[in-house]
Write a protein that holds these residues in place. Structure first.
Motif, PDB file in Angstrom:
ATOM      1  N   ASN B  46       0.751  -1.098  -0.161  1.00 35.62           N
ATOM      2  CA  ASN B  46       0.095  -0.095   0.117  1.00 35.62           C
ATOM      3  C   ASN B  46       0.875   1.218  -0.021  1.00 35.62           C
ATOM      4  O   ASN B  46       0.497   2.195  -0.638  1.00 35.62           O
ATOM      5  CB  ASN B  46      -0.731   0.059   1.236  1.00 35.62           C
ATOM      6  CG  ASN B  46      -2.188  -0.756   1.148  1.00 35.62           C
ATOM      7  OD1 ASN B  46      -2.395  -1.469   0.022  1.00 35.62           O
ATOM      8  ND2 ASN B  46      -2.680  -1.212   2.121  1.00 35.62           N
ATOM      9  N   ASP B  50       0.955   4.179  -2.777  1.00 31.18           N
ATOM     10  CA  ASP B  50       0.542   5.386  -2.493  1.00 31.18           C
ATOM     11  C   ASP B  50       1.418   6.297  -3.139  1.00 31.18           C
ATOM     12  O   ASP B  50       1.355   7.356  -3.868  1.00 31.18           O
ATOM     13  CB  ASP B  50       0.377   5.704  -0.980  1.00 31.18           C
ATOM     14  CG  ASP B  50      -0.781   5.166  -0.349  1.00 31.18           C
ATOM     15  OD1 ASP B  50      -1.568   4.817  -1.115  1.00 31.18           O
ATOM     16  OD2 ASP B  50      -0.738   4.607   0.956  1.00 31.18           O
ATOM     17  N   ARG B 411      -9.586   4.175  -5.894  1.00 34.23           N
ATOM     18  CA  ARG B 411      -8.106   4.537  -4.923  1.00 34.23           C
ATOM     19  C   ARG B 411      -7.241   5.256  -6.303  1.00 34.23           C
ATOM     20  O   ARG B 411      -6.599   6.168  -5.812  1.00 34.23           O
ATOM     21  CB  ARG B 411      -7.691   3.031  -4.922  1.00 34.23           C
ATOM     22  CG  ARG B 411      -6.191   2.920  -4.338  1.00 34.23           C
ATOM     23  CD  ARG B 411      -6.098   3.429  -2.845  1.00 34.23           C
ATOM     24  NE  ARG B 411      -4.781   3.193  -2.432  1.00 34.23           N
ATOM     25  CZ  ARG B 411      -3.923   2.025  -2.025  1.00 34.23           C
ATOM     26  NH1 ARG B 411      -4.582   0.917  -2.243  1.00 34.23           N
ATOM     27  NH2 ARG B 411      -2.880   2.252  -1.594  1.00 34.23           N
TER      28      ARG B 411
END
Lengths: 554, 554
Positions: B46, B50, B411
């Protein structure tokens, strides 16, 4: 030389003139219909092909190209060369995929539905039925490919090639049929096939790959010859043309098992590399034929576990074979022969779905597998790479039959002049389709045989399952193989009534031509004769076979 | 916000702690099992994701990417993006193949088995059964997607995106369900689907695409409402969010036919290009959704002849669609938005094999088509391109369900914070699988529904056809979808006895979770309410429908 003779009616129909001045190759009837329609284009294309081949030869020091022919056992369409379908299947064949990217996919390559007939069609350029080789034997049979057949290896040898065969052969258990007696300077191959090597072996019987072979109570059974003893049959032989032939890797009394099969496979891979190195160093061009036994392998013995996400018995071995192919292609680079060697890699027929799903393979894109006359039985992944001569990452969607490779590779090697003119040759010259993208190629049909019976006719995108005796061709099942790759929805409204009969007429012309060029039987003989070191148990097995053969004449 | 609450037993089993500090998205039960096994890896991934998204945004002037989502109707696996299978099929989709080369193929993309449920799953990130949208209607039905659902368009709008929808919609015939009321600034779409547009049309009736619709003797038939009159149903509507909605391209008394369908298709293509040009010129990022109606087209009217070697009714139109996709992608280059736009193109479910072989498409790589829960019904060609962010010419073989795109695209756009936390969201975040090749992704299973009933469970490479009432799961059919893409050979020896029950337990957990997050009905209402220019015949059709609805309560 036999003159082309057709009946007056047929001649008129195809608008053909029967001259033999230039000693043309004798083909089946449909070829002459196409020829009459495309004569001008073909002549033009032939000139262009000749020039292209001549320029290759000139740049290659006056030599025609080497040829490496890799024939993979029982691999249907879609499992090699397409990363997307690799993913679907849970396997990975990066080296063969790369070969596909560097060459041309023959996306409508048709084989025969089984091992032996496909190998015969490739080797002789003729339908196997013409010399009684349409069947596949799994035991001692006492027959095989006749010496009179002129193989591609013989054509190339006559043109000055060095020739080597390594791996599966499966075209007979009599001496005249073997590779070293059919045009190869050196050959190493088993006599039989993976039935003997992987299904009847002690390892496979233990794993119950086949049932009823050895593990039964024989107290009430009389016949001691009935059950095969694969260890008593000849396994691998090696020899040179005209030289002695010896069985290798088996001692008297020894039993065949999975480990010996693994060793045999490794040996063939090693021999392919060794011979390639040797051949590359010689002055003459070479024809190297490698027919691996894997991916077929029916036991878990000697395996640590799944090697692919798929994990199937064949699927894992296909990955090993892919690595081996990668090693061969890398060695070609090292030897500096990648650019002057034609590489053909293809399957010999569809998946052996009898062993689904243990094998990891079922028919995927097409219906049916090995033995079937549906597309899944006879369409295979097939690639040809010839750097600078054949476009990289291209597709030819022409109908090509495996017998066409005989004529086509002979043409590419300049050996087509040696193709015999005294018999019917089914393989047509597809060089223009591969080298200069001739749109339709020189074949728009395939007559699909199962053993000795024609079962289907494919023409363009249509396929007719031939009607049986007393069945009307108007009602026979017709399929559109573009629209319906699984042959589930018979087409009727548009082509049925017309096409059924018209398709049957293709067969009638084919059969009519057999009256001029009749089918002949295979060669018969005493199995294994000529092998110097026959084991005692093998001699006993041969005697048992000869007794069985003689029993017919009691 | 509803707290995550699992029973003690379940919590203990998955080793999970139910905290809600960071307001996590609420998922189905299996997600938490995977999470407990991969928490550390996911956290690491993650962070990497990001950083990668942040760096894109920085390079893109602080803006998240545009999103173009093209959803193709009834196209199963293998007909787009693979030149080798194009050849097999006799079609050519060069532009989509190029898109595939420039992006990533999601080779295990699972959809729902039919149009409506797939579109609902993509739009809401939820299984259609959760709000009663698992079925596909072909007539006036008076229900649709509830306003309470939070669509991807709404998430993106909240994040500042401009949003446009063009083409098929098919999620209800009541106003609250339509695109302009479900998050799109502007929308143009038909209300119904190609049953109305191409099967019941006058042109199709003339060609007998369907039988018994109009060409019968009605002297003995009483019920005048029974047969659909597709011309009286609303065809295409256009409108803006909160603004008026009007039917376009139909005058009172006018009949629907093949020509009008062609014009509608051309209009949607033109509108997509027009809106893309408009959106590209604005400051905000955009979400443009184009759901073409073709390749579906069931008549020959207006056609000159086959446009592909295949020649099938859908096959030809797929080639037209491919050209249109090419035009869109070229326009993106011209507009300079190719590099900052995520393009997703995919099928919505398998082929409509009911119209084989006229359509030119049958199931090829997998078994079954539209409506089936076999792989052929629910696995589709699916591509995602995001230059510099997603590897070109790559494949992700992770299991991805179409609902995952909701969470994943949100996302990628930085809009996942807007995903509602008060309901169960089935779509999991697969960004890491697409952007940084996270090996297994965040889903290893799919529960396959047919309308409102779970029919199969896929986990990894295994698939169980769920046993019916009173049937033992030990005996239920199990398939290995790697080895057996046509689901023909049930696997039993290795996973049957264990897996049958274990797979059923996946369903039991899924059902258990529904007690906390129960399924709800769809929204009901008066069809077409809110359309300003309803034709008289449409008003009559609505009245007839309302009478039929009321008849239940007499």
């Amino acid at each position: 030389m036999r003159r082309l003779l057709l009946t007056g009616a047929t001649l008129a129909m195809v608008g053909m003139t029967a001259t033999a001045e230039d000693a043309p190759i004798v083909h089946d009837s449909e070829y002459y219909i196409l020829k009459s329609q495309h004569a001008e284009q073909w002549q033009k294309d032939n000139a262009e092909v000749d020039a292209k081949i001549a320029s290759f030869k000139e740049a290659n020091g006056g030599k025609p190209p080497n040829i490496l022919y890799i024939l993979v056992d029982d691999i249907g369409f879609g499992d090699m060369g397409i990363p997307e379908l690799n993913a679907v299947r849970g396997i990975s064949t990066p080296n063969i995929n790369k070969l596909s990217d560097e060459g041309l996919r023959m996306s409508r390559m048709y084989t025969e539905p089984s091992c032996t007939p496909t190998r015969v069609a490739f080797s002789t350029g003729r339908l196997p039925v013409r010399m009684g080789m349409g069947d596949t034997t799994v035991d001692i049979a006492g027959f095989g490919l006749p010496a009179e057949e002129v193989t591609l290896a013989e054509l190339l040898k006559e043109e000055g090639y060095n020739t080597v065969h390594v791996g599966k052969w499966h075209m007979g258990d009599i001496a005249e049929s073997w590779a070293m007696n059919q045009g190869f300077d050196w050959a190493g191959h088993p006599i039989h096939q993976q039935g003997q090597l992987t299904i009847y072996s002690d390892s496979a019987v233990k794993e119950q790959v086949s049932v009823g072979i050895k593990d039964f109570d024989d107290r009430f059974v009389l016949d001691e010859f009935f059950r095969p003893n694969p260890s008593a049959m000849v396994l691998g032989i090696e020899g040179t043309a005209g030289g002695p032939i010896r069985e290798v890797h088996m001692e008297p009394g020894e039993r065949w098992n999975a480990q010996k099969y693994d060793e045999m496979n490794q040996r063939y891979q090693d021999q392919t590399l060794e011979h390639m190195r040797d051949l590359a160093g010689k002055d003459e061009p070479f024809f190297l034929q490698y027919w691996p036994l894997i991916p077929l392998d029916n036991t878990r013995e000697g395996r640590n576990g799944p090697e692919s996400p798929n994990g199937g018995l064949y699927a894992d071995k296909l990955q090993l074979l892919d690595k081996w192919v990668g090693d061969i292609l890398a060695e070609m680079e090292t030897l500096g022969i990648a650019d002057n060697t034609i590489v053909v890699l293809m399957g010999d027929n569809g998946h052996f779905t009898k062993y689904s799903p243990q094998s990891g393979f079922t028919s995927m894109v097409f219906r049916g597998g090995k033995g079937a006359t549906t597309e899944g039985g006879i369409r295979v992944d097939a690639f040809i790479r010839w750097p600078g001569m054949i476009g990289a990452d291209t597709i030819a969607n022409n109908i090509i039959h495996v017998s066409d490779l005989y004529t086509t590779l002979a043409r590419m090697a300049g050996a087509d002049g040696h193709i015999p003119r005294d018999r019917l040759v089914d393989g047509v010259d597809q060089t223009a389709a591969l080298l200069i993208d001739e749109t339709k190629g020189r074949r728009d049909h395939v007559i699909v045989y199962s053993i000795d019976s024609p079962k289907a006719i494919i023409k363009d995108h249509l396929k007719l399952n031939l009607p049986g005796p007393g069945q009307s061709p108007i009602l026979a099942d017709f399929f559109d193989v573009y629209r319906d790759t699984h042959e589930k929805y018979p087409v009727s409204t548009e082509v049925g009534a017309w096409g059924g009969k018209e398709f049957v007429r293709i067969l009638e012309r084919h059969m009519g031509r057999k009256q001029m060029y009749p089918d002949t039987p295979p060669a018969f003989g005493k199995p294994y004769e000529g092998i110097e070191n026959l084991r005692p148990e093998t001699q006993a097995a041969v005697e048992a076979f000869m007794l069985k053969r003689a029993s017919v004449q009691q």
